[in-house]
Scaffold this motif. Sequence first.
Motif, mmCIF file in Angstrom:
data_model
loop_
_atom_site.group_PDB
_atom_site.id
_atom_site.type_symbol
_atom_site.label_atom_id
_atom_site.label_comp_id
_atom_site.label_asym_id
_atom_site.label_seq_id
_atom_site.Cartn_x
_atom_site.Cartn_y
_atom_site.Cartn_z
ATOM 1 N N SER A 72 61.736 15.447 22.484
ATOM 2 C CA SER A 72 60.977 16.186 23.503
ATOM 3 C C SER A 72 59.968 17.106 22.831
ATOM 4 N N HIS A 73 58.718 17.014 23.276
ATOM 5 C CA HIS A 73 57.671 17.925 22.795
ATOM 6 C C HIS A 73 57.160 18.706 23.996
ATOM 7 N N LEU A 74 57.212 20.040 23.911
ATOM 8 C CA LEU A 74 56.872 20.903 25.041
ATOM 9 C C LEU A 74 55.375 21.079 25.241
ATOM 10 N N ARG A 75 54.597 20.756 24.203
ATOM 11 C CA ARG A 75 53.131 20.924 24.245
ATOM 12 C C ARG A 75 52.750 22.341 24.680
ATOM 13 N N MET A 76 51.890 22.466 25.707
ATOM 14 C CA MET A 76 51.326 23.772 26.043
ATOM 15 C C MET A 76 52.298 24.702 26.775
ATOM 16 N N GLU A 77 52.920 24.206 27.840
ATOM 17 C CA GLU A 77 53.724 25.105 28.674
ATOM 18 C C GLU A 77 55.032 24.500 29.138
ATOM 19 N N GLY A 78 55.503 23.457 28.476
ATOM 20 C CA GLY A 78 56.766 22.861 28.880
ATOM 21 C C GLY A 78 57.938 23.790 28.628
ATOM 22 N N LYS A 79 58.932 23.729 29.485
ATOM 23 C CA LYS A 79 60.153 24.528 29.290
ATOM 24 C C LYS A 79 61.305 23.888 30.062
ATOM 25 N N TYR A 80 62.509 24.260 29.676
ATOM 26 C CA TYR A 80 63.710 23.759 30.330
ATOM 27 C C TYR A 80 64.354 24.881 31.142
ATOM 28 N N GLU A 81 64.838 24.518 32.321
ATOM 29 C CA GLU A 81 65.503 25.474 33.199
ATOM 30 C C GLU A 81 66.877 24.915 33.568
ATOM 31 N N TYR A 82 67.898 25.715 33.367
ATOM 32 C CA TYR A 82 69.268 25.264 33.624
ATOM 33 C C TYR A 82 69.817 25.942 34.873
ATOM 34 N N PHE A 83 70.528 25.161 35.693
ATOM 35 C CA PHE A 83 71.107 25.690 36.926
ATOM 36 C C PHE A 83 72.559 25.242 37.042
ATOM 37 N N GLU A 84 73.463 26.214 37.184
ATOM 38 C CA GLU A 84 74.864 25.889 37.474
ATOM 39 C C GLU A 84 74.988 25.368 38.897
ATOM 40 N N SER A 85 74.210 25.998 39.798
ATOM 41 C CA SER A 85 74.195 25.607 41.213
ATOM 42 C C SER A 85 72.894 26.103 41.825
ATOM 43 N N ASP A 86 72.622 25.698 43.050
ATOM 44 C CA ASP A 86 71.414 26.119 43.771
ATOM 45 C C ASP A 86 70.150 25.965 42.923
ATOM 46 N N PRO A 87 69.868 24.767 42.432
ATOM 47 C CA PRO A 87 68.690 24.560 41.577
ATOM 48 C C PRO A 87 67.382 24.783 42.320
ATOM 49 N N ILE A 88 66.403 25.244 41.575
ATOM 50 C CA ILE A 88 65.046 25.416 42.113
ATOM 51 C C ILE A 88 64.192 24.260 41.604
ATOM 52 N N VAL A 89 63.649 23.485 42.509
ATOM 53 C CA VAL A 89 62.762 22.375 42.158
ATOM 54 C C VAL A 89 61.431 22.623 42.841
ATOM 55 N N ASP A 90 60.366 22.775 42.039
ATOM 56 C CA ASP A 90 59.044 22.985 42.627
ATOM 57 C C ASP A 90 58.081 21.907 42.139
ATOM 58 N N LYS A 91 56.815 22.074 42.438
ATOM 59 C CA LYS A 91 55.822 21.043 42.112
ATOM 60 C C LYS A 91 55.625 20.859 40.611
ATOM 61 N N HIS A 92 56.118 21.812 39.817
ATOM 62 C CA HIS A 92 55.979 21.711 38.368
ATOM 63 C C HIS A 92 57.256 21.197 37.686
ATOM 64 N N THR A 93 58.251 20.841 38.480
ATOM 65 C CA THR A 93 59.474 20.244 37.939
ATOM 66 C C THR A 93 59.263 18.740 37.845
ATOM 67 N N HIS A 94 59.361 18.171 36.638
ATOM 68 C CA HIS A 94 58.980 16.767 36.448
ATOM 69 C C HIS A 94 60.118 15.847 36.026
ATOM 70 N N VAL A 95 61.150 16.400 35.396
ATOM 71 C CA VAL A 95 62.314 15.598 35.011
ATOM 72 C C VAL A 95 63.557 16.424 35.310
ATOM 73 N N ILE A 96 64.552 15.784 35.936
ATOM 74 C CA ILE A 96 65.797 16.471 36.270
ATOM 75 C C ILE A 96 66.979 15.696 35.701
#
Length: 280
Positions: A72-96
């Motif tokens: 995985s290469h994050l390039r300019m602004e890639g980041k990972y977000e972890y959720f135990e529950s109640d995940p937030i998925v928005d227009k910038h979420t690309h892989v789950i």
Amino acid sequence: MPELPEVETVRKGLEKLVLNKTIESVEILWPRIIESPEVPIFSTLLKGQRFEKFERRGKFLIFKLTDYDLISHLRMEGKYEYFESDPIVDKHTHVIFHFTDGSQLNYHDVRKFGRMTLVDKDQSAAYKGIMQLGPEPKPELFLLEAFEQGLKRSKKAIKPLLLDQKLVTGLGNIYVDEALWQAKIHPEQPADSLMPTEVDVLHEAIIDVLERAVEAGGTTIRTYLNALGEAGKFQMSLNVYGQTGNPCGRCGTPIVKIKVAQRGTHFCPQCQKLHVRSNK
């Protein structure tokens, strides 16, 4: 842009959050993030895979899975977000990544520049982008003699040469500016014109700046957070990057910003003079 210290901090965060978790399914919401294999195959192969280890090479993250390496290469602004529950998925979420315990890991990327590649187990070193990298900036790997020889072979300005990742990996715009300031070297100084003493000081500065940045969790510019949702603290130690107009911490001369190889570049015009030297 995440550089080596930020990527290392993400690696440590993922190791704390998702080590030994097993993938139940993978959703690909923006297919171009996936370099290879094709998206349906990528998702299918990841089912049932367990995260066994997290490594880093330069700015590449390497997820060691049961049967594969996920690069995985994050390039300019890639980041990972972890959720135990109640995940937030928005227009910038690309892989789950959905895990068997109900938690999930989201790949979030505003600019969509990041990339993922799945390769056979323990074959990440043969990935083209990784094969081209220079040594990690550690004393036992980043050897002074090899660095000096590499500089002598190039007439390029020192800043873009350090940015190309071949002499030493992990340096981006922020940390090149900081290392050059610490070594008192002008960013446009031709690499082959550096004196042996300057090379020695620069070599030490690169190792020192990156070590300190890793310890501080990286640098937070704008709103970049690591995998734990935390901001890095190295921005409080920046001497030149983003300091345009502020007094140099050594001599008091205002820091200036110019363009070098199309990159915004910060330096002290008094401490970092451009020297005209004949070829040695």
